[in-house]
Write an enzyme that holds these catalytic residues in place. Structure first.
Site, PDB file in Angstrom:
ATOM      1  N   GLU A  60       5.637   5.569  14.587  1.00  0.00           N
ATOM      2  CA  GLU A  60       5.882   4.217  15.369  1.00  0.00           C
ATOM      3  C   GLU A  60       6.251   4.370  16.659  1.00  0.00           C
ATOM      4  OE1 GLU A  60       6.914   4.740  12.127  1.00  0.00           O
ATOM      5  OE2 GLU A  60       5.860   3.235  10.924  1.00  0.00           O
ATOM      6  N   HIS A 129      14.462  -2.305   3.820  1.00  0.00           N
ATOM      7  CA  HIS A 129      13.188  -3.104   4.131  1.00  0.00           C
ATOM      8  C   HIS A 129      13.412  -4.392   4.239  1.00  0.00           C
ATOM      9  CE1 HIS A 129      11.442   0.723   3.036  1.00  0.00           C
ATOM     10  NE2 HIS A 129      10.173   0.119   2.909  1.00  0.00           N
TER      11      HIS A 129
HETATM   12  C1  LIG Z   1       8.868   4.581   9.107  1.00  0.00           C
HETATM   13  C2  LIG Z   1       7.999   3.917   8.229  1.00  0.00           C
HETATM   14  N1  LIG Z   1       6.814   3.270   8.441  1.00  0.00           N
HETATM   15  C3  LIG Z   1       5.884   2.872   7.388  1.00  0.00           C
HETATM   16  C4  LIG Z   1       6.252   2.578   6.124  1.00  0.00           C
HETATM   17  C5  LIG Z   1       5.488   2.159   5.157  1.00  0.00           C
HETATM   18  N2  LIG Z   1       4.889   3.234   4.244  1.00  0.00           N
HETATM   19  C6  LIG Z   1       5.720   3.542   3.199  1.00  0.00           C
HETATM   20  S1  LIG Z   1       4.903   4.868   2.307  1.00  0.00           S
HETATM   21  C7  LIG Z   1       3.732   4.982   3.522  1.00  0.00           C
HETATM   22  C8  LIG Z   1       2.875   6.023   3.260  1.00  0.00           C
HETATM   23  C9  LIG Z   1       3.504   7.530   3.104  1.00  0.00           C
HETATM   24  O1  LIG Z   1       2.724   8.671   2.668  1.00  0.00           O
HETATM   25  P1  LIG Z   1       3.207   9.914   2.428  1.00  0.00           P
HETATM   26  O2  LIG Z   1       4.222  10.188   3.562  1.00  0.00           O
HETATM   27  O3  LIG Z   1       1.993  10.815   2.312  1.00  0.00           O
HETATM   28  O4  LIG Z   1       3.759   9.889   1.208  1.00  0.00           O
HETATM   29  P2  LIG Z   1       3.350   9.735  -0.251  1.00  0.00           P
HETATM   30  O5  LIG Z   1       3.169   7.966  -0.419  1.00  0.00           O
HETATM   31  O6  LIG Z   1       1.817   9.918  -0.426  1.00  0.00           O
HETATM   32  O7  LIG Z   1       4.308  10.292  -1.278  1.00  0.00           O
HETATM   33  C10 LIG Z   1       3.906   4.035   4.409  1.00  0.00           C
HETATM   34  C11 LIG Z   1       3.064   3.876   5.574  1.00  0.00           C
HETATM   35  C12 LIG Z   1       7.616   3.127   6.015  1.00  0.00           C
HETATM   36  N3  LIG Z   1       8.171   2.870   4.546  1.00  0.00           N
HETATM   37  N4  LIG Z   1       8.262   3.677   6.925  1.00  0.00           N
END
Ligand SMILES: Cc1ncc(C[n+]2csc(CCOP(=O)(O)OP(=O)(O)O)c2C)c(N)n1
Ligand SMILES: [Mg+2]
Lengths: 325, 366
Positions: A60, A129
Site C-alpha cells: 500500500e 477491519h
Molecule cells: C495491509 C493489508 N492489505 C490488504 C489486505 C487484504 N488481504 C487480506 S489477505 C490478503 C492476501 C494475502 O496473501 P498471502 O500473504 O499470500 O497469505 P495467504 O492468504 O495466502 O495465507 C489480502 C490482500 C489486508 N488484510 N491487509
C-alpha cells in the site's frame, strides 16, 4: 434514470472518465484479473487492457506513493485500497506527500489523484477491519474527503473526484456495494464536490448522516414519522469541504439537530458539526446538538457485542426523542 | 494522446496465459522432501501418533468450521489453513514450548497446535465468551499468549516487526527463547518485512522469518505479485536462508529444528521459505477462477496428512485400526467442540468495554 447497484454506479463513473481522458488509470490489489475484490472494476481490464487497469502487490505504501508521483508527472491515477483500513499503511504518502507537495514546492507540482475504497465497518470483521477514517483525513489540510451513501451520489461525485486537480479521498462501503438506486442517465452527470443534499424534508429535527449511517437515519426517520416526528435528513456527501450552509439553514428551521456518524466520538465529524452549529446558529437552538456515533472502543468480533457497538436506528430514535422534549 | 504502441504496455505480469506468451506458471515448485526416517530425525512412534492426531485435528476442525459457517452459525471472515497443516505441526514439534510464535489471519492450525483446545477455538469462531479470545477476536485473532502463541493478525505484514520485537525482548533478557513469524507470500511485498529484516540482521535478533508460500495471495499467483525467488530476499541482507517442502511434516520438522538450534546458538536471524498449497479459496467468498482444478488436484494428491498416514502404515508402526481410532477420537473431539460452541453463552454487553485498558475503570470519551 437507470437503476444501478452502488458498485456499478462507481464503475460507470470510472469507465466514463477513463474513456474521456487517457491519463486516467486505475491500480490496486486484485483490480484487474480478479475484477476487483468487490467487483467494482469488473470488466475494466477487458475494456482498457493491462496498460490502464493494473494489479498491484500488497504494498500500500509503495503503490499509493507511486500514484502520487505519477500524478505529479501528468497522469490522473485512481488508487483503489481494498479497504481504507489498509490505507493506514499508505498514510505517509497521503498525509505527508499528496497533501503537501503543491504547497511545499510553491505551487510547482500538482497532485490530481483519487484514493478510493470501502470505509468503516462491514459486519464482524474485527478490530483491524472496521474503522471509519473520513473524519481523520478531513483533519489534514489539502485533502477533499467524500463518503457517499447512494448510487446516484457515487456516480456524480466519483466523476468530479477524478476530474479534480487535487488529491481526493473517495469512500464507499462493502455493505452498500449491492445497494440499488436510481442513477441519472444524463450525459456527463456530475455532482460538485462540497454540496450536500436534503434527502428528506421535515420540520421537527435535522438529522445529519452520511455513508452507511444515512440509511440508518432513514430507518429512524420512518419510525419517528409514525409518532408524528418529522425529521429532515441532510446527507453532506462530502465531508470536506462541508456544506455548512445547508446544515445551518435546516437547523434554523427545525431548531434541533442530531448528527449520526460511524466514527469514534473524539474530534470526529459529529464534534465538528456540533461546534459549527453552535457558532452559526446558537440563537436558533432549542436543544443541545446530540451525536450518535461509535463508542470509544475497538470493534469486537462477537455478534451481540458488534451489534451493541455499531450505531443503530434505535440509538438515533432515542437521541431524537431526547432533543424533542 | 497515446504514443503509438503505448496501449501494448503491461505493468503487472499477466495470469491465465501460457508462459510462452508472457504469462506465469502457477502454484509452487516443491523442493525434495527429506529421505530420513522418523528415528533418524529423533522422532518416536508416540511422536508420530501425536503429529498425526494434531494434523488430523486441524483438518477436521476446519472442515467442521466451514460447515458451521455455511449453516450461518457465525459470520465474518473464515480463512482456512487446509493443506498447510504440516507447517504448523512440524514447526511446533521442532521448537521448544516456550519459543514464541506469531502468525497472520490463517491462524486456526497454529492455535490448535499451541494449546488452544478445539472447544475454545470453535467457541471463538462462534463469537462466544468461552472462546480463546473471549469472542472479541474471531477467526482471524486466535491467541494463546500463555503458551507463547501471540496470535493471528489481520493486516498483511503488520505482525512481522512484532515478531522481531518478541525476539528483541528475548535477547534483552537472555532467556534462550527464539521467535518465529509466519506470513504469506503476499506479505513479502510489504515494506515492513524489509525494514524488519534489516533491523533483525543488524541487531542479530534470535528470530526466524517464515514465508508460507502457498502460491497465491488472494487471487494473484506469487509470480504475478513478487519478483525472483522469495527466498533470495535473504541475500541482500546477508541473512541465512532455506527452502523447505511444506507438504511433508518430516521435512518441516527436520529443517526447523536445525534452524531453531542455529538461531538459539548464534543469536542470528534466518529467512525461510516453506512451499505449500492452500486447498480452499482465500476466504469463503472466493470463486477461485485464478487456478485450475487440475492444479489443485495435483497438490491434493500429495496431501501431507495422507503422506504421514502412509508412512505410519508402510513402516508397519501402526495398523489401520490404530489410525481409525485416532481419527474417531478427533472426530468426537471436533463434534463436541461444535456443541460446546453452540451452547456457550455470548459475552455480556459490558464486555464491550473490557480489555481496552489495563485499569479497572478507564476513561472512555463520550
Ligand atoms: C495491509 C493489508 N492489505 C490488504 C489486505 C487484504 N488481504 C487480506 S489477505 C490478503 C492476501 C494475502 O496473501 P498471502 O500473504 O499470500 O497469505 P495467504 O492468504 O495466502 O495465507 C489480502 C490482500 C489486508 N488484510 N491487509
Ligand atoms: Mg499466499
Amino acid at each position: 434514470m437507470a437503476v444501478l447497484q452502488f458498485r456499478e454506479a462507481i464503475k460507470h463513473a470510472i469507465d466514463e472518465e477513463m474513456s474521456r481522458d487517457e491519463r486516467v488509470f486505475i491500480m490496486g490489489e486484485e483490480v484487474a484479473e480478479y475484477n476487483g475484490a468487490y467487483k467494482v472494476t469488473e470488466g475494466l481490464l477487458d475494456k482498457y487492457g493491462y496498460w490502464r487497469v493494473i494489479d498491484t502487490p500488497i504494498s500500500e505504501l509503495g503503490f499509493a506513493g507511486l500514484g502520487v508521483g505519477a500524478a505529479m508527472n501528468g497522469l490522473r491515477p485512481i488508487v483503489e485500497f481494498m479497504t481504507f483500513n489498509f490505507a493506514v499503511l499508505a498514510a505517509d504518502q497521503i498525509i505527508n506527500h499528496a497533501t503537501k507537495v503543491k504547497y511545499m514546492t510553491g505551487g510547482q507540482a500538482d497532485c490530481p489523484i483519487v484514493f478510493r475504497g470501502p470505509n468503516a465497518s462491514a459486519g464482524q470483521l474485527g478490530a483491524t477491519h472496521s474503522v471509519a477514517y473520513d473524519s481523520m483525513y478531513a483533519q489534514f489540510p489539502g485533502l477533499k474527503v467524500i463518503y457517499v451513501s447512494e448510487p446516484n451520489d457515487a456516480k456524480g461525485l466519483m466523476k468530479s473526484a477524478i476530474r479534480d486537480h487535487n488529491p481526493v479521498l473517495f469512500m464507499e462501503s462493502e455493505q452498500m456495494y449491492g445497494l440499488k438506486g436510481e442513477v441519472s442517465d444524463e450525459e456527463d452527470f456530475i455532482i460538485p464536490i462540497g454540496k450536500g443534499k436534503i434527502k428528506r424534508e421535515g420540520s421537527d429535527v435535522t438529522l445529519v448522516a452520511h455513508g452507511k449511517m444515512y440509511h440508518f437515519a432513514v430507518k429512524a426517520a420512518n419510525e419517528l414519522a409514525k409518532d408524528g416526528i418529522e425529521c429532515e435528513i441532510i446527507d453532506p456527501r462530502t465531508v470536506k469541504p462541508l456544506d455548512l450552509k445547508l446544515i445551518v439553514q435546516s437547523v434554523k428551521k427545525t431548531n434541533r439537530c442530531v448528527v449520526i456518524d460511524e466514527a469514534h466520538p473524539f474530534a470526529g465529524l459529529a464534534a465538528e458539526i456540533g461546534f459549527l452549529i453552535q457558532r452559526e446558529a446558537f440563537d436558533y437552538l432549542d436543544a443541545p446538538v446530540l451525536r450518535v456515533c461509535l463508542p470509544d472502543v475497538n470493534a469486537p468480533f462477537s455478534k451481540p457485542l458488534f451489534d451493541a457497538w455499531l450505531p443503530s436506528p434505535k440509538n438515533i430514535i432515542d437521541a431524537v426523542k431526547q432533543v424533542s422534549y | 494522446m497515446a504514443k503509438k504502441g503505448t496501449s501494448d504496455i503491461r505493468f503487472a505480469p499477466t495470469g491465465m496465459e501460457s508462459p510462452e506468451k508472457g504469462g506465469v506458471q502457477k502454484g509452487v515448485d516443491l523442493p525434495a522432501a527429506t529421505r530420513k526416517k522418523h528415528k533418524s530425525l529423533g522422532l518416536t512412534t508416540q511422536h508420530l501418533k501425536d503429529m498425526y492426531q494434531q494434523m488430523y485435528l486441524q483438518r477436521r476442525f476446519e472442515e467442521r468450521a466451514m460447515q458451521q459457517y455455511q449453516k450461518g452459525k457465525f459470520g465474518g471472515f473464515l480463512h482456512l489453513y487446509i493443506g498447510q497443516e504440516a507447517i504448523s505441526t512440524g514447526t511446533v514439534f521442532a521448537f521448544n514450548n516456550d519459543d514464541d510464535i506469531i502468525t497472520a489471519y490463517r491462524d486456526h492450525g497454529w492455535g490448535l497446535c499451541r494449546g488452544i483446545s478445539a472447544n475454545e477455538g470453535m467457541a471463538e469462531l462462534f463469537g462466544k465468551a468461552t472462546g480463546c479470545s473471549g469472542g472479541k477476536g474471531g477467526s482471524m485473532h486466535f491467541a494463546n499468549v500463555k503458551e507463547h502463541f501471540w496470535g493471528g493478525y489481520g493486516i498483511v505484514g503488520g505482525h512481522i516487526p512484532i515478531a522481531s520485537g518478541l525476539a528483541f525482548a528475548n535477547k534483552y533478557n537472555s532467556n534462550g527463547r527464539i521467535s518465529a513469524c509466519f506470513f504469506g507470500d503476499g506479505a513479502v511485498d510489504q515494506g515492513a518485512l524489509h525494514e524488519t529484516m534489516n533491523l533483525a540482521q543488524l541487531w542479530k535478533l534470535p528470530t526466524i522469518f517464515v514465508v508460507e508460500n502457498n502460491g497465491y495471495s488472494m487471487g494473484t499467483a506469487a509470480k504475478r505479485h513478487t519478483v525472483a525467488e522469495i527466498v533470495d530476499r535473504a541475500k541482500g541482507y546477508g541473512m541465512k536462508s532455506a527452502v523447505i517442502n511444506g507438504m511433508d511434516v518430516f521435512s518441516v520438522f527436520e529443517k526447523m529444528k536445525e534452524i531453531a538450534e542455529d538461531v538459539r546458538k548464534h543469536s542470528e536471524p534466518w529467512f525461510v521459505e516453506i512451499r505449500t498449497y492452500r486447498y480452499r479459496g482465500h476466504s469463503m467468498s472466493d470463486p477461485q477462477k485464478y487456478r485450475t482444478k487440475e492444479e489443485l488436484e495435483e497438490y491434493q494428491s500429495i496431501d501431507p496428512i495422507e503422506r504421514l498416514k502412509s508412512y505410519m502404515l508402510q513402516e508397519k508402526l501402526f495398523k489401520q485400526s490404530d489410525i481409525d481410532s485416532i481419527e474417531e477420537g478427533v472426530e468426537k473431539e471436533v463434534l463436541a467442540a461444535v456443541s460446546f460452541a453452540d451452547e456457550s453463552p455470548f459475552p455480556e454487553e459490558s464486555e464491550l468495554y473490557t480489555d481496552m485498558f489495563v485499569e479497572d475503570n478507564p476513561y472512555f470519551h463520550v
